[in-house]
Design a protein around this motif. Structure first.
Motif, PDB file in Angstrom:
ATOM      1  N   TYR A 164      -2.413  -1.396  -3.275  1.00  0.00           N
ATOM      2  CA  TYR A 164      -3.190  -0.151  -3.209  1.00  0.00           C
ATOM      3  C   TYR A 164      -2.292   1.055  -3.478  1.00  0.00           C
ATOM      4  O   TYR A 164      -1.172   1.142  -2.940  1.00  0.00           O
ATOM      5  CB  TYR A 164      -3.765   0.046  -1.803  1.00  0.00           C
ATOM      6  CG  TYR A 164      -5.013  -0.745  -1.451  1.00  0.00           C
ATOM      7  CD1 TYR A 164      -5.652  -1.584  -2.369  1.00  0.00           C
ATOM      8  CD2 TYR A 164      -5.572  -0.632  -0.175  1.00  0.00           C
ATOM      9  CE1 TYR A 164      -6.798  -2.298  -2.011  1.00  0.00           C
ATOM     10  CE2 TYR A 164      -6.714  -1.342   0.184  1.00  0.00           C
ATOM     11  CZ  TYR A 164      -7.317  -2.170  -0.737  1.00  0.00           C
ATOM     12  OH  TYR A 164      -8.450  -2.869  -0.372  1.00  0.00           O
TER      13      TYR A 164
ATOM     14  N   VAL B   1      -3.010   7.718   6.415  1.00  0.00           N
ATOM     15  CA  VAL B   1      -1.871   7.232   5.634  1.00  0.00           C
ATOM     16  C   VAL B   1      -0.859   6.554   6.558  1.00  0.00           C
ATOM     17  O   VAL B   1      -0.320   5.492   6.249  1.00  0.00           O
ATOM     18  CB  VAL B   1      -1.231   8.397   4.843  1.00  0.00           C
ATOM     19  CG1 VAL B   1       0.060   7.972   4.189  1.00  0.00           C
ATOM     20  CG2 VAL B   1      -2.209   8.898   3.796  1.00  0.00           C
TER      21      VAL B   1
ATOM     22  N   PHE C 217      -2.949   4.765  -2.560  1.00  0.00           N
ATOM     23  CA  PHE C 217      -3.953   5.359  -1.697  1.00  0.00           C
ATOM     24  C   PHE C 217      -3.724   6.875  -1.587  1.00  0.00           C
ATOM     25  O   PHE C 217      -2.746   7.309  -0.986  1.00  0.00           O
ATOM     26  CB  PHE C 217      -3.834   4.692  -0.321  1.00  0.00           C
ATOM     27  CG  PHE C 217      -4.903   5.066   0.641  1.00  0.00           C
ATOM     28  CD1 PHE C 217      -6.063   4.317   0.711  1.00  0.00           C
ATOM     29  CD2 PHE C 217      -4.762   6.161   1.465  1.00  0.00           C
ATOM     30  CE1 PHE C 217      -7.065   4.667   1.604  1.00  0.00           C
ATOM     31  CE2 PHE C 217      -5.758   6.515   2.359  1.00  0.00           C
ATOM     32  CZ  PHE C 217      -6.913   5.760   2.431  1.00  0.00           C
TER      33      PHE C 217
ATOM     34  N   VAL D 126       5.157   6.046   1.621  1.00  0.00           N
ATOM     35  CA  VAL D 126       4.417   7.281   1.354  1.00  0.00           C
ATOM     36  C   VAL D 126       5.190   8.147   0.353  1.00  0.00           C
ATOM     37  O   VAL D 126       6.429   8.182   0.366  1.00  0.00           O
ATOM     38  CB  VAL D 126       4.111   8.028   2.679  1.00  0.00           C
ATOM     39  CG1 VAL D 126       5.372   8.467   3.389  1.00  0.00           C
ATOM     40  CG2 VAL D 126       3.218   9.236   2.445  1.00  0.00           C
TER      41      VAL D 126
ATOM     42  N   ALA E 212       6.567   4.626   5.299  1.00  0.00           N
ATOM     43  CA  ALA E 212       5.676   5.565   5.998  1.00  0.00           C
ATOM     44  C   ALA E 212       6.133   5.790   7.439  1.00  0.00           C
ATOM     45  O   ALA E 212       6.178   6.938   7.913  1.00  0.00           O
ATOM     46  CB  ALA E 212       4.244   5.032   5.948  1.00  0.00           C
TER      47      ALA E 212
ATOM     48  N   CYS F 238      -0.484   2.752   5.276  1.00  0.00           N
ATOM     49  CA  CYS F 238       0.441   2.639   4.137  1.00  0.00           C
ATOM     50  C   CYS F 238       1.805   2.093   4.539  1.00  0.00           C
ATOM     51  O   CYS F 238       2.317   2.394   5.611  1.00  0.00           O
ATOM     52  CB  CYS F 238       0.608   4.001   3.470  1.00  0.00           C
ATOM     53  SG  CYS F 238      -0.958   4.568   2.791  1.00  0.00           S
ATOM     54  N   ASP F 239       2.391   1.307   3.627  1.00  0.00           N
ATOM     55  CA  ASP F 239       3.749   0.811   3.831  1.00  0.00           C
ATOM     56  C   ASP F 239       4.745   1.917   3.474  1.00  0.00           C
ATOM     57  O   ASP F 239       5.715   2.142   4.175  1.00  0.00           O
ATOM     58  CB  ASP F 239       4.013  -0.392   2.913  1.00  0.00           C
ATOM     59  CG  ASP F 239       2.997  -1.501   3.148  1.00  0.00           C
ATOM     60  OD1 ASP F 239       2.840  -1.884   4.314  1.00  0.00           O
ATOM     61  OD2 ASP F 239       2.354  -1.945   2.187  1.00  0.00           O
TER      62      ASP F 239
ATOM     63  N   THR G  40       0.860  -1.181   0.000  1.00  0.00           N
ATOM     64  CA  THR G  40       0.000   0.000   0.000  1.00  0.00           C
ATOM     65  C   THR G  40       0.897   1.230   0.000  1.00  0.00           C
ATOM     66  O   THR G  40       1.681   1.433   0.935  1.00  0.00           O
ATOM     67  CB  THR G  40      -0.911   0.043   1.247  1.00  0.00           C
ATOM     68  OG1 THR G  40      -1.773  -1.094   1.218  1.00  0.00           O
ATOM     69  CG2 THR G  40      -1.780   1.296   1.252  1.00  0.00           C
ATOM     70  N   VAL G  41       0.808   2.011  -1.061  1.00  0.00           N
ATOM     71  CA  VAL G  41       1.609   3.236  -1.157  1.00  0.00           C
ATOM     72  C   VAL G  41       0.665   4.426  -1.035  1.00  0.00           C
ATOM     73  O   VAL G  41      -0.347   4.505  -1.748  1.00  0.00           O
ATOM     74  CB  VAL G  41       2.393   3.267  -2.490  1.00  0.00           C
ATOM     75  CG1 VAL G  41       3.115   4.601  -2.654  1.00  0.00           C
ATOM     76  CG2 VAL G  41       3.404   2.123  -2.537  1.00  0.00           C
ATOM     77  N   GLY G  42       0.979   5.328  -0.129  1.00  0.00           N
ATOM     78  CA  GLY G  42       0.156   6.513   0.091  1.00  0.00           C
ATOM     79  C   GLY G  42       0.683   7.682  -0.727  1.00  0.00           C
ATOM     80  O   GLY G  42       1.895   7.798  -0.945  1.00  0.00           O
TER      81      GLY G  42
END
Ligand SMILES: Nc1ncnc2c1ncn2[C@@H]1O[C@H](COP(=O)(O)OP(=O)(O)O)[C@@H](O)[C@H]1O
Ligand code: SF4
Ligand SMILES: [Mg+2]
Length: 343
Positions: A230, A240, A232, A247, A261, A244-245, A63-65
């Motif tokens: 994701y 976030v 995101f 950012v 993150a 998130c992993d 998951t990247v924010g």
């Protein structure tokens, strides 16, 4: 063309390289006058640099924010990746396939279409008012998976169950649903065709806080169950930090900081990231920091000077060098990158 399901190619799922989107801006009269000015050499049109040489990856299951203030280019960036907009330049590779070679106008019929789906900011606006919830969820299954009849009905009901939408609401139109129910329809529709990458553009921004929490929990649960990646987008940094992993911090079309993150939130490097993080409301008095207030006006994204840091003028650390040399995104530690001369 067919999309092979296996074997899984090595490397990241999404690999975005030097992606840029410039919009031609100016009054219609100005554009017509320019087009008709045969005698004089036409002045070049003004270009709004919405996304400027952006590069990053999203790994499988990651998951990247994507954070940054309103107007910094988040929606444009994700619309480019979701192939709703054509880039000015740059590359968008999904599992090794170059997606920027395909035109946005015909991407709806592309075999790669099912691999990336998007949940839009305002589910109410993005749902067709003439489609029932069942029609909205069935639509991508009909178009992209050629499903029909009992198989389609069963899949729509399964998606309603997965997203916590009571089946008896499936015959309803968007105006007969609450904000949270519309959000569930938007999510069910997006995951219907089993995408590998789900883009979430401020998916809870239009919802009440209590509903936001429930929808975010649903998104986390679906990610665990379905193994999607994701991207995101959110202006809510607390969300976030939790979800998130990694950012990406964006400012006026550019990524200014990028990293895990937990590290970025614990120890922000770029002056803009520091200001953003200092503005997060903290319940815990131990973690409260003085809010850094930004002075000055943001620079214009129209025809920006390529030699001036985009944050110059608002940055508390700015020096004359920042007005003469654009800082590049450079490694700052093992997994981090920062674009500031003094980070
Ligand atoms: N179709 C368009 N034509 C001209 N400018 C646009 C268009 N879409 C977005 N922009 C501009 O691009 C910049 C980035 O917008 P956007 O991607 O919506 O930012 P965000 O999602 O971060 O709020 C803004 O300055 C916006 O006005
Ligand atoms: S390069 Fe200069 S203006 Fe830009 S963020 Fe760093 S200190 Fe601030
Ligand atoms: Mg947006």
């Amino acid at each position: 063309m067919t999309v092979s399901a296996s074997p899984v190619p090595p490397g990241p799922l999404l690999d975005v390289a030097e992606l840029a989107k410039r919009f031609v801006v100016g009054s219609k009269r100005g554009l017509v006058a320019r087009a008709l000015s045969f005698s004089k050499p036409a002045a070049p049109p003004s270009l709004l640099h919405a996304v400027d040489d952006v590069s990053f990856t999203v790994g499988r299951g990651e998951t990247v924010g994507l954070v940054g203030e309103s107007g910094c280019g988040k929606s444009t960036l994700v619309r480019l990746i979701n192939r709703l907009l054509d880039p000015t330049s740059g590359s968008i590779r999904l599992g090794g396939a170059e997606l920027s070679d395909f035109r946005a106008s015909s991407f709806a019929g592309n075999p790669h279409r099912a691999r990336i789906q998007m949940v839009f900011q305002d589910a109410g606006d993005s749902l067709n008012p003439r489609y029932t919830a069942a029609d909205a969820i069935a639509d991508p299954l009909r178009r992209l998976k050629r499903m029909s009849g009992a198989q389609l009905k069963a899949r729509v009901e399964a998606l309603a169950d997965m997203t916590g939408l009571p089946r008896e609401l499936l015959p309803r139109f968007p105006h007969q649903l609450s904000g949270g129910q519309k959000a569930r329809v938007g999510i069910a529709r997006a995951i219907a065709v089993s995408p590998e990458l789900l883009i979430l553009d401020e998916p809870t921004a239009a919802l009440d806080v209590s509903v936001q929490v429930v929808i975010l929990q649903l998104l986390q649960q679906l990610k665990r169950e379905l193994g999607m990646s994701y991207l995101f987008v959110s202006h809510d940094l607390n969300v976030v930090r939790l979800l998130c992993d990694r950012v990406l911090v964006m400012y006026l079309g550019k990524i200014v900081e990028h990293g895990p993150a937990a590290e970025v939130f614990a120890n922000p490097s770029h002056p803009y990231t520091r200001a953003l993080i200092s503005a997060i409301p903290q319940a815990d008095p131990e973690r409260r920091v003085d809010r850094l207030r930004l002075g000055g006006e943001p620079r214009s994204p129209i025809d920006p000077n390529p030699n001036v840091c985009r944050f110059y003028g608002r940055c508390p650390k700015g020096t004359p060098r920042c007005a003469e040399e654009m800082p590049l995104l450079r490694p700052a530690g093992a997994a981090r990158q920062v674009a500031c001369h003094f980070a």
